[in-house]
Design an enzyme around this catalytic site. Structure first.
Site, short mmCIF file in Angstrom:
data_model
loop_
_atom_site.label_atom_id
_atom_site.label_comp_id
_atom_site.label_asym_id
_atom_site.label_seq_id
_atom_site.Cartn_x
_atom_site.Cartn_y
_atom_site.Cartn_z
N ARG A 229 -1.23 -4.47 20.48
CA ARG A 229 -2.53 -5.01 20.84
C ARG A 229 -2.57 -6.48 20.46
NH1 ARG A 229 -2.80 -1.39 23.68
NH2 ARG A 229 -4.35 0.26 23.89
N GLU A 258 -7.84 -9.48 29.55
CA GLU A 258 -6.99 -8.92 30.61
C GLU A 258 -7.82 -8.61 31.84
OE1 GLU A 258 -4.87 -5.56 29.01
OE2 GLU A 258 -3.78 -6.77 27.54
N HIS A 277 0.63 -6.11 30.66
CA HIS A 277 0.24 -4.86 29.98
C HIS A 277 0.80 -3.65 30.73
CE1 HIS A 277 -3.03 -2.98 27.20
NE2 HIS A 277 -1.91 -2.28 27.20
#
Length: 300
Positions: A229, A258, A277
């Protein structure tokens, strides 16, 4: 019990249909990627549980979702999208799923590490613009990889890295042991790692864990890999370390915002490798993830 798959994008709808079984609870599927908070009450009305891949569930919006009892989050990082304790106060239980993508994320971690070590992203970008760039890479055989946190993903990274001839160190907040892995204190991990790979869960205690002070303790010229993260790392301190050269390279799959906005500062630095991601995105991991989610739903 009736459920709703809130955001089945990136081919997840097809995977869902593939792994669903006749005995599973009835479920509807929304194939949209962006759902605004004000839409949630209307979309969720009439459902007992939802599957959530990446949609933010603000507490205030969820107050109006009467009847909803369960959120099955497709992964471990629910806190990046909701406050589980506040939702619990509303009578909504948040379920997370572990272990489905350990191998997928570990392989992506290793891929980012090698890409960073050899400057692959920089050479690729240059060649696409007609330039013949050659970066001075570093060999990782015999070098040390440090694992910050040690769960299922880190154990897979350790297996692959050890097989590649790397020395594997690890630090974990609770005592652990694993074959081929030497567990050390945090200062030793930072000082001796040629590559530092982040594998901590994000919570109030770990937010900003890699502070400026801790980044300064890294071996000069270290590579930082983060598939966990973004909020685990102090962004400003990381950028300073990249610009000064204290960090040789950062290879990142996770970001504070994001999708990463166009022109973001990270896209301007030559010693940064980025992926969207996607560490956990493999057909094998997606099938396991959605089957595990449906198994949770069956047990509600």
């Amino acid at each position: 019990m009736k459920g709703l798959f809130l955001d089945a994008v990136d081919e997840l709808a097809a995977v869902f249909r593939h792994v669903a079984r006749p005995g599973d609870p009835p479920m509807d599927v929304i194939e949209r990627g962006e759902i605004r908070p004000e839409e949630l009450p209307g979309l969720i009305a009439g459902y007992d549980f939802i599957l959530d891949d990446h949609t933010a569930l603000p507490t205030e919006a969820m107050r109006a979702c009467a009847g909803l009892k369960h959120v099955i989050f497709l992964g471990t990082g629910a806190r990046s999208y909701m406050n589980p304790e506040e939702l619990a106060d509303l009578g909504i239980t948040v379920h997370t799923i572990k272990g489905y993508g350990d191998t997928a994320v570990a392989e992506h971690t290793i891929a980012l590490m090698w890409a960073a070590a050899r400057g692959l992203a920089c050479m690729d970008a240059g060649m696409r613009e007609g330039m013949w760039l050659r970066t001075e890479g570093v060999e990782l055989t015999g070098k040390t990889i440090g694992l910050l946190g040690f769960g299922g993903i880190a154990a897979e990274v350790a297996r692959i890295a050890s097989g590649s001839g790397m020395r594997v160190l690890a630090w974990n907040r609770s005592p652990k042991a694993a074959p081929g892995v030497t567990f050390v204190d945090l200062d030793t991990l930072l000082a001796e790692s040629h590559v530092l790979s982040v594998h901590l869960l994000l919570n109030d205690e770990t937010r900003g864990f890699l502070s400026a002070e801790r980044l300064a303790k890294l071996r000069p010229g270290a590579i930082l890999v983060n598939t966990a993260r973004a909020a685990l790392v102090d962004k400003t301190a990381m950028l300073d370390a990249l610009r000064s050269g204290h960090l040789r390279h950062a290879a990142l799959d996770v970001f504070l915002t994001e999708p990463l906005p166009a022109g973001h500062v990270l896209t301007t630095l030559p010693n940064v490798t980025l992926s969207a991601h996607s560490a956990f995105r493999t057909p094998e991991a997606s099938e396991k993830l959605l089957r595990m989610a449906l198994d949770i739903a069956c047990g509600l």
